[in-house]
Design an enzyme around this catalytic site. Structure first.
Site, PDB file in Angstrom:
ATOM      1  N   HIS A  44     -13.475 -15.312  25.383  1.00 22.98           N
ATOM      2  CA  HIS A  44     -13.780 -15.770  24.033  1.00 22.98           C
ATOM      3  C   HIS A  44     -12.894 -15.117  22.978  1.00 22.98           C
ATOM      4  O   HIS A  44     -12.808 -15.607  21.857  1.00 22.98           O
ATOM      5  CB  HIS A  44     -15.272 -15.546  23.700  1.00 22.98           C
ATOM      6  CG  HIS A  44     -15.667 -14.117  23.515  1.00 22.98           C
ATOM      7  ND1 HIS A  44     -16.238 -13.359  24.517  1.00 22.98           N
ATOM      8  CD2 HIS A  44     -15.584 -13.307  22.440  1.00 22.98           C
ATOM      9  CE1 HIS A  44     -16.485 -12.145  24.056  1.00 22.98           C
ATOM     10  NE2 HIS A  44     -16.105 -12.084  22.803  1.00 22.98           N
TER      11      HIS A  44
ATOM     12  N   SER B 232     -14.665  -6.338  22.319  1.00 22.90           N
ATOM     13  CA  SER B 232     -14.733  -7.329  23.385  1.00 22.90           C
ATOM     14  C   SER B 232     -13.412  -7.438  24.137  1.00 22.90           C
ATOM     15  O   SER B 232     -12.343  -7.526  23.548  1.00 22.90           O
ATOM     16  CB  SER B 232     -15.089  -8.691  22.811  1.00 22.90           C
ATOM     17  OG  SER B 232     -15.829  -9.433  23.742  1.00 22.90           O
TER      18      SER B 232
ATOM     19  N   ASP C  79     -16.317 -15.271  31.201  1.00 22.35           N
ATOM     20  CA  ASP C  79     -15.773 -14.660  29.987  1.00 22.35           C
ATOM     21  C   ASP C  79     -14.640 -13.684  30.303  1.00 22.35           C
ATOM     22  O   ASP C  79     -14.580 -12.576  29.757  1.00 22.35           O
ATOM     23  CB  ASP C  79     -16.867 -13.959  29.189  1.00 22.35           C
ATOM     24  CG  ASP C  79     -16.540 -13.885  27.698  1.00 22.35           C
ATOM     25  OD1 ASP C  79     -15.444 -14.346  27.319  1.00 22.35           O
ATOM     26  OD2 ASP C  79     -17.358 -13.363  26.918  1.00 22.35           O
TER      27      ASP C  79
END
Length: 358
Positions: free
Chosen positions: A112, A220, A142
């Site tokens: 993402h 992330s 992901d």
């Protein structure tokens, strides 16, 4: 399969994707942004010392050179004002984290982080920056792989640990660029294992590692490391009502990462087995089917809403999570035998699994 109760949202709510979010989440620009000195709490230092591993400082010294900051550039469509109030078509930049995986210049990050990017650049720990190509991305886990053209002398690949050997209470260290603050270090422990979280494409990602190490927007794609400086997971989400760190973060386990990276490098994509049902809770155990997707393998096999799956290939299914895990362990094209409870009776249903749709 159905999504778990954790729903990825942009700012507030149960679970927050920690990606390259711009504007409201306070991400700093690459140039002229504040610098940070790696720090860690004394409690985390004690965790490392009591488990016999490296100190947080030693983990940073060993793994820090392999952690990168990822800058993503996107442009508005020109049709409407963007979600952060930017003018249509205006260039926007945001950041995430990642790590070097080999001496060929491959970098692992969260899918993402680079989703929808017009261009991507990678800044190494020494400050040098390179344009990056997205080799492949898998929204269901992901995980994404990038490629940069950097000399091997500048690359410091990180080692992947066996996430199956991770235990609750193990000391962990996270390195990344929360809010654009590169080289930020936090530490804590493994809080739980085997969590189900919702992937960016809405399917359930099984086996996530839960940690109380502070991770925030911009972390992330960065590594969650064990006390030997090896990667045990890739940070992807937090659970938070405020949108900030509440001490509940999630990482994709390294064994999943290793498998996905291998497939992305070989094929540029990843295939996942697909049953095609939404699941609910069964009062007497098993996985209750709440909805069957039209045209799916489940539909073709005659499964119905209200059916309760109690076993897969003879192995007992006690919950929805068990069925999700059983399907995830298969490949598209595999045929499985489901034991199904329906109208007070039990029957066997053979299902040939499909390829999960995008």
């Amino acid at each position: 399969m159905s999504a778990s109760p954790r729903t990825a949202v942009a700012a507030l709510g149960a679970a927050v994707v920690l990606g390259a979010a711009a504007g409201a989440v306070g991400v700093k620009a690459t140039d002229g942004g504040p610098s940070a000195t790696p720090t860690a709490t004394s409690a985390a230092q004690q965790v490392a010392s009591t488990t016999g591993g490296l100190s947080v400082n030693d983990v940073y010294d060993r793994a820090g050179p392999g952690v990168v900051t990822i800058t993503v550039t996107t442009h508005g469509s020109g049709d409407s004002v963007g979600p952060e109030g930017f003018a249509p078509g205006r260039e926007q930049q945001a950041q995430g984290s990642g790590f070097v995986s080999d001496e060929q210049g491959h970098v692992v990050t969260a899918a993402h982080v680079v989703e929808g990017a017009d261009s991507v650049s990678v800044q190494l720990a020494d400050g040098s920056t390179y344009d990056a190509e997205v080799v492949g991305s898998d929204a269901s886990t992901d995980v994404a792989v990038l490629k940069i053209d950097a000399p091997a002398s500048k690359l410091h690949p990180l080692e992947l640990a066996d996430s199956a050997a991770v235990e609750v209470g193990d000391g962990v260290v996270a390195i990344g660029a929360p809010f654009g603050l590169e080289d930020s270090v936090t530490s804590g422990i493994v809080s739980a294992l085997g969590r189900d979280i919702t992937s960016p494409d809405g399917f359930t990602l099984t086996g996530a590692i839960q940690t109380d190490a502070a991770i925030n927007h911009g972390n992330s794609g960065g590594p969650l490391l064990d006390d030997a400086g090896r990667v045990i997971g890739v940070a992807v989400q937090i659970e938070s009502d405020s949108g900030g760190n509440d001490g509940v973060g999630f990482a994709v386990p390294s064994n999943t990462v290793q498998s996905v990276v291998r497939q992305l490098l070989e094929h540029g994509s990843v295939e996942h087995a697909y049953l095609g049902v939404a699941l609910g809770t069964a009062e007497q155990g098993g996985a209750a089917i709440a909805r069957v997707t039209s045209g799916s393998p489940a539909d073709d096999a005659g499964l119905q809403a209200g059916d309760v799956v109690t076993a897969v290939d003879g192995t007992s299914v006690e919950s929805s999570a068990d069925l999700v895990s059983a399907v995830a362990a298969k490949q598209p094209g595999d045929t499985v035998t489901l034991t199904v409870r329906r109208d007070g009776g039990s029957r066997s249903v053979d299902v040939t699994l499909g390829n999960r749709p995008a």
